[in-house]
Write a protein that holds these residues in place. Structure first.
Motif, short mmCIF file in Angstrom:
data_model
loop_
_atom_site.label_atom_id
_atom_site.label_comp_id
_atom_site.label_asym_id
_atom_site.label_seq_id
_atom_site.Cartn_x
_atom_site.Cartn_y
_atom_site.Cartn_z
N ILE A 86 0.68 -1.26 -0.06
CA ILE A 86 -0.12 -0.38 0.18
C ILE A 86 0.55 1.97 -0.36
CG2 ILE A 86 -2.42 -1.27 1.21
CD1 ILE A 86 -1.21 0.02 3.59
N SER A 87 2.21 0.80 -0.27
CA SER A 87 3.15 2.15 -0.15
C SER A 87 3.24 3.51 -1.22
CB SER A 87 4.61 1.81 -0.27
OG SER A 87 4.45 0.69 -1.10
N GLY A 88 2.14 3.18 -2.43
CA GLY A 88 1.64 4.26 -3.57
C GLY A 88 1.31 4.80 -2.77
N GLU A 89 -0.13 4.17 -2.35
CA GLU A 89 -1.48 4.88 -2.40
C GLU A 89 -0.78 5.84 -1.19
OE1 GLU A 89 -5.54 5.68 -1.91
OE2 GLU A 89 -4.01 4.97 -3.60
N LEU A 90 -0.50 5.02 0.03
CA LEU A 90 0.25 6.25 0.73
C LEU A 90 1.38 6.90 1.09
CD1 LEU A 90 1.37 3.27 3.79
CD2 LEU A 90 -1.21 4.90 3.53
N ASN A 91 1.84 6.89 -0.61
CA ASN A 91 2.61 8.61 -0.65
C ASN A 91 1.72 8.91 -0.97
OD1 ASN A 91 5.62 9.11 -1.33
ND2 ASN A 91 4.78 8.60 -3.57
N ARG A 92 0.91 8.89 -1.83
CA ARG A 92 -0.35 9.82 -2.51
C ARG A 92 -1.32 10.48 -1.48
NH1 ARG A 92 -5.87 10.46 -4.18
NH2 ARG A 92 -6.04 7.90 -3.08
N TRP A 93 -1.24 9.67 -0.28
CA TRP A 93 -1.50 10.85 1.02
C TRP A 93 -1.14 11.73 1.15
CZ3 TRP A 93 -4.70 6.36 4.60
CH2 TRP A 93 -5.72 5.92 3.57
N VAL A 94 0.03 11.17 1.55
CA VAL A 94 0.84 12.57 1.89
C VAL A 94 1.32 13.70 0.65
CG1 VAL A 94 3.39 12.88 2.10
CG2 VAL A 94 2.63 10.68 3.31
#
Length: 394
Positions: free
Chosen positions: A4-12
């Motif tokens: 889920i790192s890609g989605e979390l990076n988008r959240w950041v």
């Protein structure tokens, strides 16, 4: 957390506040391993999973609480003998979950910037590790260190970023030891825990670090541009491999025939294998079943430190191929590494069924499985062999 790192990076990047719960230890039978993660943003949106459903509700609530109070917590979940309906893992396992709030809009916590930097690097596919304090002094719980492949590392004090490369600043012994331990995990592509002492010595005790390694996906190289290869490419992608198809015949090795392959190479298989990069995670699948390709290719492959070497063919082809390999100097020890005929006995007929058979053998070899049906057997469902994830891991 890599899944889920890609989605979390988008959240950041969007400035969202969120909390992420990460599985740091697993005992007994558990649905997901270390590194599995569930994240909840300030709007209540959830992504990921830590247990496949067993304790998701309780972990969700922990994330919401962490967003409210800004505190990192380590929570243990296990099966309750007294009350089977209590929060716990009905599969009988035990997991520990580290819940960390990340106020992306303000980076209120001092460890949030390094966490965000790791997410960005992981989303780009870089080789980096995030080391977090999972157990130790309360004031250090959740504190993070970003470790790079070259051994350099970054920590944070307040809002200031301090990069250590061994020459600019003399870091604390604890940071230096933590970075060394994390780099060792990163070099092996592993995600898991390591123990160090609070004074920074390498002796276990006092502090537990959870290290998440982000490494490029492992390679699967499929030799032979045949119908079975097209199905195996799809299976390999499903398992998280970066898949290359190699064949000496340009009329067959085309993008039209293998649209899902990451790379298509027109070259003699043995020549390509000698010049391309492989490592201990690489899977080699030889589907050409043609001696002029197979023998020089397998002579090279069986001497490489790769994870899996398999070759397609009938049992007669297998015996003839082994005879030819012995004639060119391949030893019995090297031959013992060859999985041939490739695949598990599923009664496969179609290319898709054959690809499933091959993929199943690769997973069994990777995870230490026996390949026998779980029904009626006493083999463990989840094996303890240390492996590298495409995930992962994770």
């Amino acid at each position: 957390m890599l899944d889920i790192s890609g989605e979390l990076n988008r959240w950041v990047e969007e400035g969202r506040d969120f909390a992420v719960a990460t599985v740091v230890t697993v005992g007994g039978s558990a649905p997901r391993g270390p590194g599995a993660a569930l994240a909840v943003d300030s709007h209540g949106t959830a992504i990921g999973s830590v247990s496949g459903g067993c304790v998701e509700g309780a972990v969700y609530d922990l994330c919401v609480q962490a967003l409210q109070d800004g505190a990192t917590v380590l929570q243990r979940f296990g099966y309750s003998d007294e009350d089977a309906f209590a929060v716990g893992l009905t599969c009988g396992g035990v997991i520990e979950v580290l819940v960390t709030p990340v106020r992306a809009a303000t980076f209120e916590r001092p460890d949030a910037p390094v966490f965000a930097a790791w997410l960005a690097a992981a989303a780009r596919g870089e080789t980096v590790a995030l080391a977090r304090v999972a157990r130790g002094p309360a004031e250090l719980l959740g504190r993070a260190l970003l470790v790079h492949a070259d051994g350099s590392y970054t920590s944070y004090e307040g809002s200031l970023t301090i990069s250590y490369d061994g020459g600019l600043v003399d870091p604390s012994e604890t940071d230096r030891t933590a970075a060394a331990q994390a780099r060792a995990m990163l070099d092996a592509g592993r995600t898991g825990t390591v123990e160090i002492s609070e004074d920074g010595s390498g002796c276990p005790g006092g502090m537990t670090l959870f290290v998440e390694s982000s490494v490029p996906p492992p390679r699967m190289i499929v030799f032979g541009a045949v119908d079975f290869a097209a199905a195996l490419v799809r299976a390999g992608k499903f398992l998280g491999y970066r898949v290359t198809v190699c064949d000496a015949r340009p009329v067959f090795a085309t993008r039209a025939r293998f649209p899902e392959a990451d790379d298509i190479v027109v070259d003699w298989p043995d020549r390509y294998l000698r010049r391309t990069g492989t490592d201990h995670r690489t899977v080699l699948c030889v589907l050409t079943h043609d001696a002029k390709f197979d023998v020089p290719l397998l002579e090279t492959a069986l001497r490489l430190p790769v994870a899996f070497v398999g070759a397609m063919g009938s049992r007669r082809t297998h015996e003839d191929r082994n005879r030819r390999l012995r004639e060119v100097g391949v030893t019995e020890r090297e031959l013992a590494r060859l999985r041939s005929p490739i695949g598990l006995d599923l009664g496969a007929r179609t290319p898709e069924e054959t690809a499933l058979s091959i993929a199943a053998e690769i997973v069994a070899a990777r995870r230490g499985g026996s390949g026998v049906p779980l029904t009626g057997s006493r083999t463990p469902i989840h094996h303890d062999r240390v492996t590298v994830s495409a995930t992962a891991v994770g």
